[in-house]
Design a protein around this motif. Structure first.
Motif, mmCIF file in Angstrom:
data_model
loop_
_atom_site.group_PDB
_atom_site.id
_atom_site.type_symbol
_atom_site.label_atom_id
_atom_site.label_comp_id
_atom_site.label_asym_id
_atom_site.label_seq_id
_atom_site.Cartn_x
_atom_site.Cartn_y
_atom_site.Cartn_z
ATOM 1 N N SER A 155 -2.547 -9.301 4.087
ATOM 2 C CA SER A 155 -2.252 -9.611 5.491
ATOM 3 C C SER A 155 -0.847 -10.164 5.691
ATOM 4 O O SER A 155 -0.201 -9.882 6.702
ATOM 5 N N GLY A 156 -0.378 -10.949 4.717
ATOM 6 C CA GLY A 156 0.938 -11.563 4.855
ATOM 7 C C GLY A 156 2.076 -10.663 4.413
ATOM 8 O O GLY A 156 2.957 -10.300 5.203
ATOM 9 N N LEU A 157 2.073 -10.262 3.161
ATOM 10 C CA LEU A 157 3.149 -9.437 2.606
ATOM 11 C C LEU A 157 2.987 -7.943 2.877
ATOM 12 O O LEU A 157 3.893 -7.161 2.573
ATOM 13 N N LYS A 158 1.807 -7.541 3.409
ATOM 14 C CA LYS A 158 1.536 -6.135 3.756
ATOM 15 C C LYS A 158 1.729 -5.209 2.556
ATOM 16 O O LYS A 158 2.331 -4.137 2.654
ATOM 17 N N LEU A 159 1.183 -5.604 1.401
ATOM 18 C CA LEU A 159 1.328 -4.793 0.190
ATOM 19 C C LEU A 159 0.272 -3.695 0.085
ATOM 20 O O LEU A 159 0.283 -2.910 -0.859
ATOM 21 N N GLY A 160 -0.665 -3.682 1.024
ATOM 22 C CA GLY A 160 -1.638 -2.592 1.094
ATOM 23 C C GLY A 160 -2.589 -2.551 -0.096
ATOM 24 O O GLY A 160 -2.927 -3.577 -0.690
ATOM 25 N N GLY B 265 -1.568 -4.100 -3.345
ATOM 26 C CA GLY B 265 -1.649 -5.556 -3.284
ATOM 27 C C GLY B 265 -3.040 -6.049 -3.652
ATOM 28 O O GLY B 265 -3.184 -7.056 -4.362
ATOM 29 N N THR B 266 -4.088 -5.338 -3.181
ATOM 30 C CA THR B 266 -5.458 -5.745 -3.518
ATOM 31 C C THR B 266 -5.720 -5.592 -5.008
ATOM 32 O O THR B 266 -6.445 -6.400 -5.598
ATOM 33 N N ALA B 267 -5.139 -4.558 -5.616
ATOM 34 C CA ALA B 267 -5.324 -4.355 -7.061
ATOM 35 C C ALA B 267 -4.661 -5.474 -7.853
ATOM 36 O O ALA B 267 -5.219 -5.970 -8.848
ATOM 37 N N ILE B 268 -3.483 -5.895 -7.402
ATOM 38 C CA ILE B 268 -2.761 -6.962 -8.111
ATOM 39 C C ILE B 268 -3.526 -8.283 -8.031
ATOM 40 O O ILE B 268 -3.561 -9.061 -8.990
ATOM 41 N N THR B 269 -4.184 -8.541 -6.901
ATOM 42 C CA THR B 269 -4.885 -9.823 -6.724
ATOM 43 C C THR B 269 -6.023 -9.994 -7.730
ATOM 44 O O THR B 269 -6.236 -11.100 -8.234
ATOM 45 N N ILE B 270 -6.756 -8.925 -8.026
ATOM 46 C CA ILE B 270 -7.878 -9.046 -8.961
ATOM 47 C C ILE B 270 -7.375 -9.338 -10.368
ATOM 48 O O ILE B 270 -8.015 -10.059 -11.143
ATOM 49 N N ASN B 271 -6.179 -8.817 -10.711
ATOM 50 C CA ASN B 271 -5.563 -9.155 -12.003
ATOM 51 C C ASN B 271 -5.261 -10.646 -12.086
ATOM 52 O O ASN B 271 -5.583 -11.310 -13.073
#
Length: 488
Positions: free
Chosen positions: A209-214, A217-223
């Motif tokens: 929502s903030g950086l709009k990494l799409g 971005g969701t894949a990076i968060t789980i890492n």
């Protein structure tokens, strides 16, 4: 580097515990059940929380992906459920070898061995991760070969490559969790899981929502979230949280490594055969006529089953640790009683959820879908969901007992025969031969595979000579101790 871990081991002779065991045997049954239940829930309670937290991370990731678009949701679902799911069960199973070895060593007061076993597990799982790496790197051509649309296969393949750090985190997080669990340090696992979940929620919101990494971005968060788990547990372990069981990195880790590989492989095979079984159910359902509705309804049922399954999986861990601790202490009667209490408690919880599913089938499915067609199909499947949950209240506990006793190789053969030689063919026959669709496939796989497997595990457990198992555990601990230079 530790030169002789055994030198730092507290000198607590096993015979000192005999009088305590005798006192427990002479206590009233209600007192014994209360005492054993307290020991069991000391493991199960935090284990339920940590597993729900880990499962929630994946659900949150898919939820963020779902708000980006249908293609993004499908790509993330395939990356999580198919690609990550493929090796998750194998690595989780391989790490469960520690539940046998660490649990028995802790019960026998061979505290220094726990750290050595964990280091061996790190080595074995890390090497396994390297061999499994092509699954992630070549996901796109593999998905195309399986008939997935080109755009979906391309996007899911890109997500899979980004999930490689998650893949390697399993090699360290699973052994750390079992190392701590075996010595009953379960609260720290729950606290670290809570921190990781909060980090995941905040980072997911910031990246998407903030950086709009799409989607990426969701894949990076789980890492990030899973490595928070790894570093949280590791820092606790090496910073004095386990003074008797962690004595530093040791060259003795490399001795007896081949025997450890064999036990890890048997453990991995045992669990991954179960893990892959219900994934095959979804793939088979996708080949039915009117597959979209069938898959949607089955996905709702599998999501409900997945959430509830965190409880039996916690009992899997709890029964494994309790049985291993008692066998390691030479208390065969204690291991038998721990098994009875674990199975009885889990069955009561299973019956409770069975009643809820049978009573509130439509209301529960409304959480996931408002489609009348899907809700109608879920209502038809709810009876199978209820019986799956009921069977799963027994089967994982008995599998945990098998892990605590070191029976992984035997159970792997049982799983192979029941699931893939009986359940799968019966599901195919009921689904297509008798034209029963998803009801036939699922019903055949439950009553042909899971029910028979549960019955066989019950027979094995009932006929077990627990005093003989305690003696085997004693000999195994001595043998593995000699491999690391322990002459005590």
């Amino acid at each position: 580097m530790s030169t002789h871990p055994a030198a730092q081991e507290p000198n607590v002779p096993l015979l000192q515990s005999k009088s305590l065991i005798q006192e427990e045997d002479d206590a009233p049954l209600s007192t014994r059940i209360r005492v054993e239940s307290r020991k069991l829930w000391h493991i199960v309670g935090p284990a339920v929380f940590s597993r729900v937290a880990s499962y929630s991370m994946l659900v949150i990731t898919q939820a963020f992906a779902g708000h980006l678009g249908d293609l993004e949701l499908a790509a993330m679902s395939i990356a999580n459920n198919v690609i990550v799911g493929f090796d998750f069960g194998l690595l989780l199973g391989m790490a469960s070898a520690l539940e046998t070895l660490c649990g028995q060593a802790y019960g026998a007061k061979k505290f220094h061995m726990l750290g050595i076993y964990m280091q061996r597990s790190w080595i074995v799982l890390f090497i396994c991760c390297i061999f499994l790496l092509p699954i992630y790197l070549f996901a796109t051509p593999a998905l195309k070969l399986l008939g997935q649309p080109a755009d979906l296969a391309e996007l899911a393949g890109k997500v899979a490559v980004l999930l490689v750090p998650l893949h390697f985190s399993f090699a360290f997080q699973f052994p750390l969790q079992r190392f701590l669990q075996s010595q009953l340090k379960t609260a720290v696992i729950a606290y670290v899981s809570l921190v990781a979940l909060l980090v995941h929620i905040l980072v997911s919101w910031w990246f998407v929502s903030g950086l709009k990494l799409g989607l990426f971005g969701t894949a990076i968060t789980i890492n990030i979230s899973w490595w928070v788990l790894v570093f949280g547990l590791l820092i606790y372990t090496v910073s004095g949280g386990c003074p008797h069981t962690w004595t530093g990195f040791s060259i003795e880790t490399f001795s007896g490594l081949w025997d450890f590989v064999k036990l890890s492989a048997a453990s991995g095979l045992m669990l991954c055969l179960e893990n892959w079984y219900y994934r095959i159910l979804i793939v088979m359902t996708g080949n039915l006529d009117n597959a979209k509705i069938a898959v949607d309804a089955l996905s709702v049922c599998m999501t409900i089953n997945g959430w509830e399954m965190m409880i039996p999986l916690a009992f899997f861990a709890g029964s494994g640790v309790r049985v291993a601790n008692e066998l390691g202490a030479g208390n065969g009667k204690g291991a038998k009683f721990a098994t009875k209490v674990a199975v009885g408690t889990s069955v009561v919880i299973g019956v409770f959820f069975w009643i809820i599913i049978m009573t509130f089938d439509t209301q529960i499915s409304l959480i996931f879908s408002s489609s009348e067609v899907v809700l109608k199909e879920v209502k038809k499947l709810s009876i199978l969901l209820a019986f799956t949950i009921l069977l799963n209240s027994v089967q994982p506990v008995l599998s945990g007992v098998a892990v605590g006793s070191g029976w992984q190789s035997y159970v792997a053969y049982v799983n192979l025969g029941c699931y893939y030689l009986i359940g799968l063919p019966l599901g195919l026959l009921m689904g297509w031969g008798f034209k029963q669709g998803v009801m036939g496939i699922w019903g055949g796989m439950i009553f042909g595979g899971t029910a028979i497997q549960t019955m066989i595990l019950c027979i094995i457990t009932i006929r077990c000579d627990w005093d003989k198992e305690a003696e085997k555990a004693r000999l195994q601990i001595r043998e593995w101790g000699e491999d690391t230079g322990d002459q005590h």
